[in-house]
Scaffold this active site. Structure first.
Site, PDB file in Angstrom:
ATOM      1  N   PHE A 146     -30.524   4.865 -14.806  1.00 39.35           N
ATOM      2  CA  PHE A 146     -29.162   4.479 -14.376  1.00 39.35           C
ATOM      3  C   PHE A 146     -28.756   5.074 -13.335  1.00 39.35           C
ATOM      4  O   PHE A 146     -29.481   6.011 -12.645  1.00 39.35           O
ATOM      5  CB  PHE A 146     -28.005   4.891 -15.503  1.00 39.35           C
ATOM      6  CG  PHE A 146     -27.951   6.274 -16.022  1.00 39.35           C
ATOM      7  CD1 PHE A 146     -28.956   6.804 -16.633  1.00 39.35           C
ATOM      8  CD2 PHE A 146     -26.663   6.940 -15.436  1.00 39.35           C
ATOM      9  CE1 PHE A 146     -28.792   8.233 -17.077  1.00 39.35           C
ATOM     10  CE2 PHE A 146     -26.374   8.134 -15.500  1.00 39.35           C
ATOM     11  CZ  PHE A 146     -27.242   8.995 -16.331  1.00 39.35           C
ATOM     12  N   ASP A 168     -30.964   6.731  -9.956  1.00 36.68           N
ATOM     13  CA  ASP A 168     -32.376   7.052 -10.137  1.00 36.68           C
ATOM     14  C   ASP A 168     -33.232   5.857  -9.314  1.00 36.68           C
ATOM     15  O   ASP A 168     -34.365   6.228  -8.628  1.00 36.68           O
ATOM     16  CB  ASP A 168     -32.694   6.167 -11.782  1.00 36.68           C
ATOM     17  CG  ASP A 168     -32.255   7.346 -12.771  1.00 36.68           C
ATOM     18  OD1 ASP A 168     -32.024   8.546 -11.975  1.00 36.68           O
ATOM     19  OD2 ASP A 168     -32.188   6.975 -13.916  1.00 36.68           O
ATOM     20  N   HIS A 179     -33.388  16.760 -14.852  1.00 32.82           N
ATOM     21  CA  HIS A 179     -32.176  17.757 -14.881  1.00 32.82           C
ATOM     22  C   HIS A 179     -31.809  17.814 -16.334  1.00 32.82           C
ATOM     23  O   HIS A 179     -31.359  18.860 -16.873  1.00 32.82           O
ATOM     24  CB  HIS A 179     -30.955  17.545 -13.634  1.00 32.82           C
ATOM     25  CG  HIS A 179     -30.740  16.153 -13.880  1.00 32.82           C
ATOM     26  ND1 HIS A 179     -31.494  15.118 -13.897  1.00 32.82           N
ATOM     27  CD2 HIS A 179     -29.354  15.524 -13.909  1.00 32.82           C
ATOM     28  CE1 HIS A 179     -30.609  13.897 -14.178  1.00 32.82           C
ATOM     29  NE2 HIS A 179     -29.368  14.030 -14.175  1.00 32.82           N
ATOM     30  N   ARG A 180     -31.414  16.565 -16.698  1.00 34.55           N
ATOM     31  CA  ARG A 180     -30.731  16.802 -18.380  1.00 34.55           C
ATOM     32  C   ARG A 180     -31.744  17.526 -19.409  1.00 34.55           C
ATOM     33  O   ARG A 180     -31.178  18.110 -20.009  1.00 34.55           O
ATOM     34  CB  ARG A 180     -30.191  15.257 -18.511  1.00 34.55           C
ATOM     35  CG  ARG A 180     -29.455  15.056 -19.756  1.00 34.55           C
ATOM     36  CD  ARG A 180     -28.831  13.708 -19.802  1.00 34.55           C
ATOM     37  NE  ARG A 180     -27.789  13.554 -18.563  1.00 34.55           N
ATOM     38  CZ  ARG A 180     -28.403  12.770 -17.448  1.00 34.55           C
ATOM     39  NH1 ARG A 180     -29.445  12.057 -17.639  1.00 34.55           N
ATOM     40  NH2 ARG A 180     -27.304  12.552 -16.556  1.00 34.55           N
ATOM     41  N   ASP A 202     -22.098  17.456 -17.404  1.00 34.08           N
ATOM     42  CA  ASP A 202     -21.721  16.945 -16.219  1.00 34.08           C
ATOM     43  C   ASP A 202     -22.707  17.017 -15.233  1.00 34.08           C
ATOM     44  O   ASP A 202     -23.274  18.094 -14.967  1.00 34.08           O
ATOM     45  CB  ASP A 202     -20.377  17.743 -15.757  1.00 34.08           C
ATOM     46  CG  ASP A 202     -19.656  16.945 -14.632  1.00 34.08           C
ATOM     47  OD1 ASP A 202     -19.059  15.642 -15.067  1.00 34.08           O
ATOM     48  OD2 ASP A 202     -19.587  17.262 -13.568  1.00 34.08           O
ATOM     49  N   SER A 203     -23.097  15.919 -14.632  1.00 35.19           N
ATOM     50  CA  SER A 203     -24.128  15.951 -13.666  1.00 35.19           C
ATOM     51  C   SER A 203     -23.913  15.139 -12.611  1.00 35.19           C
ATOM     52  O   SER A 203     -22.883  14.361 -12.643  1.00 35.19           O
ATOM     53  CB  SER A 203     -25.196  15.066 -14.759  1.00 35.19           C
ATOM     54  OG  SER A 203     -24.838  13.925 -15.004  1.00 35.19           O
ATOM     55  N   LYS A 238     -26.201   7.827 -21.213  1.00 41.56           N
ATOM     56  CA  LYS A 238     -26.777   9.350 -21.486  1.00 41.56           C
ATOM     57  C   LYS A 238     -26.848   9.616 -23.041  1.00 41.56           C
ATOM     58  O   LYS A 238     -27.629  10.461 -23.372  1.00 41.56           O
ATOM     59  CB  LYS A 238     -25.260  10.091 -21.242  1.00 41.56           C
ATOM     60  CG  LYS A 238     -25.294  10.484 -19.862  1.00 41.56           C
ATOM     61  CD  LYS A 238     -24.146  11.539 -19.524  1.00 41.56           C
ATOM     62  CE  LYS A 238     -23.687  11.865 -18.201  1.00 41.56           C
ATOM     63  NZ  LYS A 238     -22.654  12.679 -18.145  1.00 41.56           N
ATOM     64  N   LYS A 274     -39.327  10.093 -17.202  1.00 42.19           N
ATOM     65  CA  LYS A 274     -38.303  10.888 -16.762  1.00 42.19           C
ATOM     66  C   LYS A 274     -37.570  11.806 -17.708  1.00 42.19           C
ATOM     67  O   LYS A 274     -37.089  12.791 -16.953  1.00 42.19           O
ATOM     68  CB  LYS A 274     -37.063   9.759 -16.494  1.00 42.19           C
ATOM     69  CG  LYS A 274     -35.704  10.284 -16.172  1.00 42.19           C
ATOM     70  CD  LYS A 274     -34.699   9.378 -16.207  1.00 42.19           C
ATOM     71  CE  LYS A 274     -33.353  10.189 -15.596  1.00 42.19           C
ATOM     72  NZ  LYS A 274     -31.942   9.124 -15.540  1.00 42.19           N
TER      73      LYS A 274
HETATM   74  P1  ITT Z   1     -19.207  10.741 -18.599  1.00 39.94           P
HETATM   75  O1  ITT Z   1     -18.338  11.647 -17.636  1.00 39.94           O
HETATM   76  O2  ITT Z   1     -18.375  10.170 -19.534  1.00 39.94           O
HETATM   77  O3  ITT Z   1     -20.385  11.969 -19.065  1.00 39.94           O
HETATM   78  P2  ITT Z   1     -20.595   9.642 -16.251  1.00 39.94           P
HETATM   79  O4  ITT Z   1     -21.416   8.744 -16.093  1.00 39.94           O
HETATM   80  O5  ITT Z   1     -19.394   9.578 -15.560  1.00 39.94           O
HETATM   81  O6  ITT Z   1     -19.968   9.865 -17.871  1.00 39.94           O
HETATM   82  P3  ITT Z   1     -20.853  12.342 -14.913  1.00 39.94           P
HETATM   83  O7  ITT Z   1     -19.297  12.714 -14.729  1.00 39.94           O
HETATM   84  O8  ITT Z   1     -21.685  13.608 -15.601  1.00 39.94           O
HETATM   85  O9  ITT Z   1     -21.194  10.902 -16.020  1.00 39.94           O
HETATM   86  O10 ITT Z   1     -21.305  11.455 -13.595  1.00 39.94           O
HETATM   87  C1  ITT Z   1     -22.577  11.692 -13.413  1.00 39.94           C
HETATM   88  C2  ITT Z   1     -22.755  10.645 -12.186  1.00 39.94           C
HETATM   89  O11 ITT Z   1     -23.980  10.913 -11.346  1.00 39.94           O
HETATM   90  C3  ITT Z   1     -23.238   9.411 -12.998  1.00 39.94           C
HETATM   91  O12 ITT Z   1     -22.347   8.474 -13.291  1.00 39.94           O
HETATM   92  C4  ITT Z   1     -24.521   8.906 -12.336  1.00 39.94           C
HETATM   93  O13 ITT Z   1     -23.947   8.207 -11.050  1.00 39.94           O
HETATM   94  C5  ITT Z   1     -25.080  10.342 -11.415  1.00 39.94           C
HETATM   95  N1  ITT Z   1     -25.915  10.542 -12.543  1.00 39.94           N
HETATM   96  C6  ITT Z   1     -26.048  11.670 -13.468  1.00 39.94           C
HETATM   97  N2  ITT Z   1     -27.367  11.800 -14.089  1.00 39.94           N
HETATM   98  C7  ITT Z   1     -28.110  10.820 -13.304  1.00 39.94           C
HETATM   99  C8  ITT Z   1     -29.452  10.548 -13.636  1.00 39.94           C
HETATM  100  O14 ITT Z   1     -29.902  11.025 -14.587  1.00 39.94           O
HETATM  101  N3  ITT Z   1     -30.071   9.360 -12.952  1.00 39.94           N
HETATM  102  C9  ITT Z   1     -29.173   8.723 -12.081  1.00 39.94           C
HETATM  103  N4  ITT Z   1     -28.015   9.200 -11.849  1.00 39.94           N
HETATM  104  C10 ITT Z   1     -27.184  10.139 -12.626  1.00 39.94           C
END
Ligand code: ITT
Length: 188
Positions: free
Chosen positions: A145, A148, A171-172, A66-67, A12, A166
């Site tokens: 990741f 995707d 969204h990010r 948070d995604s 990220k 991308k």
């Molecule tokens: P942090 O909480 O430490 O930021 P995280 O990976 O656990 O890291 P999130 O809580 O935001 O992040 O969870 C997001 C999950 O959603 C992430 O682990 C992916 O599985 C999915 N995700 C989020 N953005 C994505 C993207 O751009 N492409 C693919 N999967 C995504």
């Protein structure tokens, strides 16, 4: 200007720094000890929890993302549980594809909620970015990741897009552009 990015996901940090390159803003990982309890019920709540946790240990500007993936045919699952839907990214994808068996509505969206906290510890700005797509029947592509490889935008999965492609539609990047726009207005 340096901003602590409240995450432990190195991918990220890299993705976000690529998106903002040239803006004068650089995101850095939080100091040791960043371990938020993400027990909110929405992306917005969890993003605030993460940003506040990073502020407590850094006392400077912090931004949290948070995604997750919300799938229409699965009543918006995995949603806020996206990161923990199974033990590994491959198993999470397997679980989603299994749950989607027999479901014709493949519509889905990636959601990203961001919270920006100022050095005084107050929420300075919050916003949400969305990227709409469909769930593929099989994974494809090696970039990116998480989910995707099964998230289709047009006829390619997000993992088949280049980083640059991308970052134009994600969204990010949509949420991040709102944050950068806000920061440029307050000129800090
Ligand atoms: P942090 O909480 O430490 O930021 P995280 O990976 O656990 O890291 P999130 O809580 O935001 O992040 O969870 C997001 C999950 O959603 C992430 O682990 C992916 O599985 C999915 N995700 C989020 N953005 C994505 C993207 O751009 N492409 C693919 N999967 C995504």
């Amino acid at each position: 200007m340096k901003i602590v990015l409240a995450t432990s996901n190195k991918h990220k940090v890299q993705e976000i720094n690529d998106i903002v390159s040239g803006s004068g803003v650089e995101f850095i990982l939080p100091p040791d000890g960043f371990d938020p309890v993400e027990n909110g019920e929405t992306f917005e709540e969890n993003s605030k929890i993460k940003a506040e946790e990073a502020w407590k240990i850094s006392k400077t500007w912090t931004l949290a993302d948070d995604s997750g993936l919300c799938i229409e045919g699965l009543n918006s699952r995995p949603g806020i549980h996206s990161a923990r839907y199974a033990q590994t990214p491959e198993k999470r994808i397997e679980r989603v594809l299994k749950e989607m068996e027999g479901i014709k509505n493949r519509k889905a969206k990636f959601v990203c909620a961001m919270t920006l906290i100022n050095p005084e510890g107050n929420v300075e700005f919050a916003c949400r970015g969305i990227c709409e797509g469909n769930i593929a029947y099989t994974p494809a592509g090696k970039n990116g990741f998480g989910y995707d490889p099964i998230f289709l935008v047009g006829d390619r999965t997000m993992a088949e897009l280049s980083e640059e492609e991308k970052n134009k539609i994600s969204h990010r990047s949509s949420a991040l552009h709102q944050v950068i726009n806000y920061l440029s207005k307050i000129k800090c």
